[in-house]
Scaffold this active site. Structure first.
Site: not given
Length: 598
Positions: A440-441
């Site tokens: 998610e980053g």
């Protein structure tokens, strides 16, 4: 040994007491939603986590997911556990009642997520990804798509995924190559490959709904040419039943360091039928609705792992006999004292404890803002909540998962050699927690988002709800006659002052040299997050002292809360002040070595 009992007392404290002042204004929620109802939900969720999910955590890790003849299977017990999870309504807890959800607030939902992830993080990813996908569909899809897919996804009968990453591009989505060709009936044919797709395929649900980023034939280059498509594994019939197989296939599953019971898939789309979600070439904005939801949830995943790591370490430290207390035998009736008597073991346990309690409190503050965005009745409060969520999303994702990884490693250290071997189960926490800092980053990307985007946007408006809350509490405690509160307020004032100085300094440096922002970003995020946790602990400490003065009961809990806060202010918060000196040194030493000299 993996030891977990849901921390219901602390959950009730952050839910009912810590933010009883509703920092973002009143909410329009059902009159049926009472504190007693919330407590009953938490108690039932605790039973599900402890009795159904926890027993599958170690066995699921050992067995892992399997892929054979194009079929992905989850470990033994997972399908049955998922059926109980869905039948219990847990998949639909905070979803809109319009689609069959129960509509409970995120303040409750995030606590349930924490319990699920403490007990079995791999399991938690399956319903977690679905919840994120429904958020994106609800926010951007056509009414027809909502009607066709949301009821079954909200109930958990169908699952959802997020398909972004390709082998040649991760964070830089402007490079993606998956193509979508329009058809005459309003649908599209998608062709391409994706990797690292959590829950990309499994045997828990009848259908899986993929949200896929792809390019239209006439799309402009870069991120401005990305569209979002809904691509089901099976095409539904007109009556909603399962129809023919779509052109979606699993090419294999990843062999990972951790989360072995969560199926992470390589996906091929071969003329797969899909439908546009949102506007053409605006897919990234639609996908970020899901990604931001998921980023907060990933932070909660970290909190969950940190909590079970802490509890497991405490259980071992109480039972493991080794040496004698430095001040003399604590248990002369035993051949040696439990290692919990040793100051360095206490240091590790207390660090894990303050990480868990501090993140739970900061997460609840953020959840209050999530609820105000959705249910707030005060326009000004909703606006402040929106700014606060924008600011805190990267902080919750990155700080919580960084601290979870630290806590998991401290649990192994507490166990010593026994922690390093599989039989005791705590090495799994290290492996499972590690991915939370990446997906998610990555946390470095979260830090850049905070410092490079959120801080300068709208003249720093996103910082105001946070800064005003901290300064407001410090003003309220000015001149307090309580010695402990005064000392801790002073410590927070110093850390907050360092944060304000750092913010102003970086605002100036960043205008001249973006590398200064890049070099400072990770340290700044931790600094801001620690000040936020300090605010929560100071507020909690004031409440605890008031309850003790009133004689309102539960003395042991409130005294423990004050002791935990004391450790945070003495041993953890000073990191925020020293962060100013680290950031002040600038980029020079970080960037001095030429790339070819590494």
């Amino acid at each position: 040994m993996q030891v977990y009992t849901a921390p219901l007392r602390d959950m009730r404290f952050v839910l009912h007491e810590l933010f009883a002042d509703r920092p973002f204004g009143p909410l329009a929620l059902s009159d049926d939603f009472t504190p007693d109802l919330y407590d009953a939900v938490l108690e039932e969720a605790a039973r599900m986590a402890q009795e159904v999910l926890l027993p599958l955590n170690a066995s699921g890790d050992l067995e892992g997911c399997t892929y054979e003849n194009g079929v992905v299977r989850t470990p033994k017990g997972f399908p049955e556990a998922y059926a109980r999870f869905r039948e219990g309504g847990w998949a639909a807890l905070s979803s809109d009642p319009r689609w069959g959800g129960q509509g409970l607030p995120e303040t409750v939902n995030k606590l349930v997520e924490e319990m699920t992830c403490s007990a079995n993080l791999s399991f938690g990813l399956y319903p977690g990804l679905t919840h994120g996908a429904t958020t994106a569909i609800e926010g951007h899809a056509s009414e027809d798509l909502k009607q066709a897919y949301l009821p079954k996804m909200v109930s958990g009968e169908w699952a959802g995924t997020m398909c972004l990453t390709e082998s040649h591009c991760g964070t830089d989505l402007g490079l993606l190559r998956t193509r979508a060709v329009p058809q005459g009936d309003g649908s599209y044919k998608l062709t391409g490959s994706k990797i690292f797709i959590s829950s990309g395929d499994h045997d828990l649900t009848d259908n899986i709904i993929h949200l896929v980023l792809a390019r239209l034939p006439d799309a402009p280059a870069g991120v401005k040419g990305i569209s979002l498509f809904l691509v089901p594994k099976f095409l539904p019939n007109a009556d909603g039943s399962i129809g023919p197989r779509n052109g979606v296939a699993v090419a294999g599953i990843e062999h990972k360091m951790g989360l072995k019971a969560s199926a992470t898939c390589q996906m091929n789309f071969d003329d797969a039928a899909g439908w546009l979600v949102g506007e053409p070439n605006r897919g990234l904005a639609a996908m970020f609705t899901m990604m931001n939801t998921e980023r907060v949830s990933v932070g909660v995943q970290g909190l969950g792992v940190g909590e079970i790591a802490y509890q497991s370490a405490v259980a071992y430290a109480r039972d493991r006999l080794q040496g004698r207390a430095l001040t003399g035998p604590a248990r002369p009736d035993l051949p040696a004292d439990p290692i919990i008597v040793h100051p360095d073991v206490r240091r590790m346990l207390m660090t894990m404890r303050v990480y868990a309690e501090g993140c739970r409190a900061l997460g609840q503050w953020t959840s209050q803002a999530l609820d105000a965005e959705k249910h707030g009745t005060d326009p000004e409060g909703r606006a402040r909540a929106t700014d606060f969520v924008a600011l805190m999303t990267p902080v919750v994702k990155a700080l919580f998962t960084d601290l979870a990884s630290e806590a998991a490693n401290l649990a192994v250290q507490t166990y010593g050699g026994h922690g390093y071997i599989r039989e005791h189960g705590v090495e799994q926490f290290v492996r499972d927690a590690r991915i939370c800092q990446i997906y998610e980053g990555t946390n470095g990307v979260q830090a850049l988002d905070l410092l490079g985007r959120k801080m300068p946007a709208n003249m720093g408006r996103a910082l105001r709800p946070f800064f005003h809350s901290v300064s407001g509490l410090l003003e309220e405690l000015t001149g307090t006659t309580d010695k402990v509160l005064s000392i801790h307020a002073t410590a927070l004032h110093q850390a907050f002052g360092a944060l304000q100085l750092t913010t102003g300094m970086l605002a100036q440096k960043g205008l001249k040299d973006p590398d200064e922002i890049g070099a400072a970003a990770t340290d700044y995020l931790r600094m801001l997050g620690l000040v936020g946790i300090g605010y929560c602990f100071l507020k909690a400490e004031r409440i605890a002292q008031a309850r003790l003065a009133e004689g309102s009961g539960d003395e042991a809990f409130y005294r423990a809360k004050m002791a935990t806060a004391g450790f945070f202010f003495d041993r953890i918060l000073p990191q925020a002040t020293t962060g100013f000196l680290v950031i002040k040194s600038g980029k020079r030493s970080t960037m001095a070595l030429p790339a070819d000299a590494f």
